[in-house]
Design an enzyme around this catalytic site. Structure first.
Site, mmCIF file in Angstrom:
data_model
loop_
_atom_site.group_PDB
_atom_site.id
_atom_site.type_symbol
_atom_site.label_atom_id
_atom_site.label_comp_id
_atom_site.label_asym_id
_atom_site.label_seq_id
_atom_site.Cartn_x
_atom_site.Cartn_y
_atom_site.Cartn_z
ATOM 1 C CB SER A 1 -1.156 0.022 1.231
ATOM 2 O OG SER A 1 -1.695 1.272 1.356
ATOM 3 C CG HIS B 1 -2.008 6.158 3.670
ATOM 4 N ND1 HIS B 1 -1.587 5.451 5.106
ATOM 5 C CD2 HIS B 1 -2.805 6.907 3.950
ATOM 6 C CE1 HIS B 1 -2.220 5.905 6.124
ATOM 7 N NE2 HIS B 1 -3.111 6.535 5.484
ATOM 8 N NE ARG C 1 -5.820 10.349 2.338
ATOM 9 C CZ ARG C 1 -6.463 11.677 2.266
ATOM 10 N NH1 ARG C 1 -6.841 12.123 1.244
ATOM 11 N NH2 ARG C 1 -6.532 12.335 3.454
ATOM 12 N N GLY D 1 -6.391 1.607 -5.760
ATOM 13 C CA GLY D 1 -7.025 1.798 -7.071
ATOM 14 C C GLY D 1 -7.630 0.560 -7.615
ATOM 15 N N GLY E 1 -10.507 1.198 -0.210
ATOM 16 C CA GLY E 1 -10.745 2.425 0.670
ATOM 17 C C GLY E 1 -11.961 3.223 0.184
#
Length: 341
Positions: free
Chosen positions: A234, A236, A239, A269, A290
């Site tokens: 990941s 994040h 971000r 994604g 997410g």
């Protein structure tokens, strides 16, 4: 309620910071932090989505078929799909006033449980950003995975003890939150962790411990050395660091290095069941999603979360049928074409 209703409901929320774009790809919201965008140019978020599109599927319907089994056994439990909700915390500053962290987590955990999967919950600058979601997990038979930020050791252990008291199935740490701008702005003491730091934390609990935010083979090996049960490949959601590679670009070499010694999750994604199929073919055990889960929770509550999970799960099953896979073990790199990875 159907998925279109969920999207329309979310669009009607007056202060909702997510634009509810036709495709959640990071292009409209780039740089919006607080908000839901990727950091800086937004390229890491955008690249996550674009690189998944580059992978194509090889169709094969000449095989001995049986009832498709999309289930996965992990943490001593069996889940209907290898599709879990990623942790999101600090909902009001990032998404708007409609849902508190407790209300959001209640929708995520209950909806995922209803659909036969599991939701991760978040953490944040206030204690209640961890404790309120943990209460939502307890209220749903402890079927949820709390995620701890990389605070100072004493704070991590305090949260770990609270998670143990609720008898959760596992616990996670999003180690990449050490670079999360919103935490830095609040003056919270998050920081990178050494292998020794993580080993001390992991040795302090019997719960399976997942380290989220791994983007290199070196990082995966460090997590394995620390004793992690699993990792999440990941960045994040783009971000915390601009201009990173996409998670799907680094997944194959991490899988090759780990060689089945840890569970490997991936986020970044993933937007439909075929994306899930692609990363499973590259060696991931399961996925986390997410932002689309946030839209589902805001637009439909727990019912919306369950409906979204079933939508993605059914797309995965349809993709398995069309690529010759009766179960998750039969999903492999033969079903994909990778021009650029």
């Amino acid at each position: 309620m159907n998925y279109r209703d969920i999207l329309e409901n979310a669009k009607r929320i007056s202060d909702f910071k997510c634009k509810v774009c036709p495709e959640c790809n990071g292009k409209v919201c780039k740089g919006e932090i607080p908000g839901v965008g990727g950091k800086g140019s937004g390229s890491a978020f955008i690249r996550n989505v674009d690189q998944l599109k580059e992978i194509k599927l090889n169709m094969d319907t000449l095989y001995e078929a049986s009832k498709v089994d999309s289930s996965i056994e992990i943490f001593g439990k069996r889940f209907k799909y290898p599709i879990f909700a990623a942790p999101i915390g600090g909902l009001i500053p990032c998404y708007g006033e409609k849902l508190t962290d407790y209300e959001y987590s209640k929708a995520i955990v209950a909806g995922c449980k209803q659909a036969g999967t599991i939701g991760f919950t978040g953490d944040g600058v206030k204690d209640e950003y961890f404790m309120d979601p943990l209460r939502a997990i307890e209220e749903n038979d402890s079927v949820g995975i709390p995620t701890i930020k990389p605070w100072k050791k004493e704070e991590v252990l305090k949260r770990l003890r609270s998670a143990e008291e609720k008898n959760v199935v596992a616990v996670a740490m999003d180690i990449d939150a050490a670079g999360l701008a919103i935490l830095a702005q609040a003056g919270k003491p998050v920081s990178p962790k050494s292998v020794d730091d993580l080993k001390e934390i992991i040795d302090a609990t019997k719960l399976p411990f997942i380290i989220k935010g791994i983007m290199t083979v070196k990082g995966a090996r460090k997590a394995m050395e620390a004793g992690a049960h699993g990792i999440v490949v990941s960045n994040h959601g783009g971000r915390v660091l601009d201009h990173t590679l996409a998670t799907v670009e680094v997944l194959p070499q991490i899988v090759a290095a780990v060689k089945g010694r840890m569970k490997i999750f991936i986020d970044g994604g993933i937007r439909n069941g075929l994306d899930v199929l692609k990363v499973l073919a590259l060696g991931a055990d399961a996925v986390l999603i997410g932002r689309p889960y946030a839209v589902a929770a805001y637009g439909g509550g727990s019912e919306g979360v369950a409906l979204y999970t079933e939508k993605i799960g059914k797309e995965l099953v349809e993709g398995m049928i069309m690529t010759g896979c009766n179960n998750l073990k039969e999903i492999n790199q033969d079903i994909i074409f990778r021009p650029s990875i």
